[in-house]
Motif scaffolding. Sequence first.
Motif: not given
Length: 333
Positions: A305-309
């Motif tokens: 999630m952090v990577r995608a955001a």
Amino acid sequence: MFDTIGILILIMLIALFGFLATRTWKLKNAFLKWPGVFLTGLLTLIPAALLALALVGFSKLNARYDNPVADIQVTRTPAQIARGEQLAHTCSSCHSPGNELPLSGSNFGVKFEMPPLGKLYAPNLTPSGDIQDWSDGELIRAIREGVRKDGRSLLIMPSNNFRNLSDDDVQALVAYLRSQPTSGGRTPSNQFNVLGAIFMNLMDFRVAQQPAGTVTAPQTGTPEYGKYLVDIIGCRDCHGDQLQGKVDNGQPGPTPGPNLTLIVPQWTEEQFMTYFNNGTMPGGAQVPILTLKSGFSEPRMPWTMVRAATTDDELKAMYAYLHSLPVVESPTK
């Protein structure tokens, strides 16, 4: 939101055991009278106390907030939509059954195996969901301040994090929500039962915040901007207010995370980037996967999630911020 049947059952129990208590009081045999009075009195007081707690809980669930609604219409430029899509990944674990976009909603209570407190849904945020009746200002208020269109508080949503969203970023998020492909329909209404209302006195699920006002993001690429990202992504929910880590105390809530003030300074920027790019820790270990009985799975630390955001530059800003923090002692049980 009210459980009429549950409240009526409690009232009937109070009436029944109250009646039995008065009958027991009239007994002539003291051997039967006093134990009977104690037992029936206790059985009268317990549902009476539960009724009082339930009514307080329902009053909290139905409280109204008068946060003002901004008179704004988001322009939905391609740049806004692209930025909003990036930020929307922070919403996917709750508002998507498969943790992916679009944000078509989910049965939150089932997905996260909540106690039997009632029915709780993360709403469909695509144009075919309830937001079709909301203005852009009402959406911004809901995201940053946790207040529904009708003035009641949203439940569980991390508005304490999203209130830090800059005006530009929250408008970009609204632009994306309006531009998603339609998926599904309106979300069923949340409905807490008596147990849920009583539980509200132990853990308040309301998330309504004070008006956020005008918020401006720090300059990109700086440690201050890294802090901004840490705040809106919600790292402190798992890692503590000072990112000093949390311990598992058996309470409901996010999975406790380790002390970042000790860990990140030991990592290079390249190791930090590798961790968020593929979930590989320094030394080669992979982030473990959590799987609930409901079938919902995600990494123990949601690096995907952090990577995608975030972009590469944003991750580097987060590293710069975390690397600069003074060491804070880890908590103990």
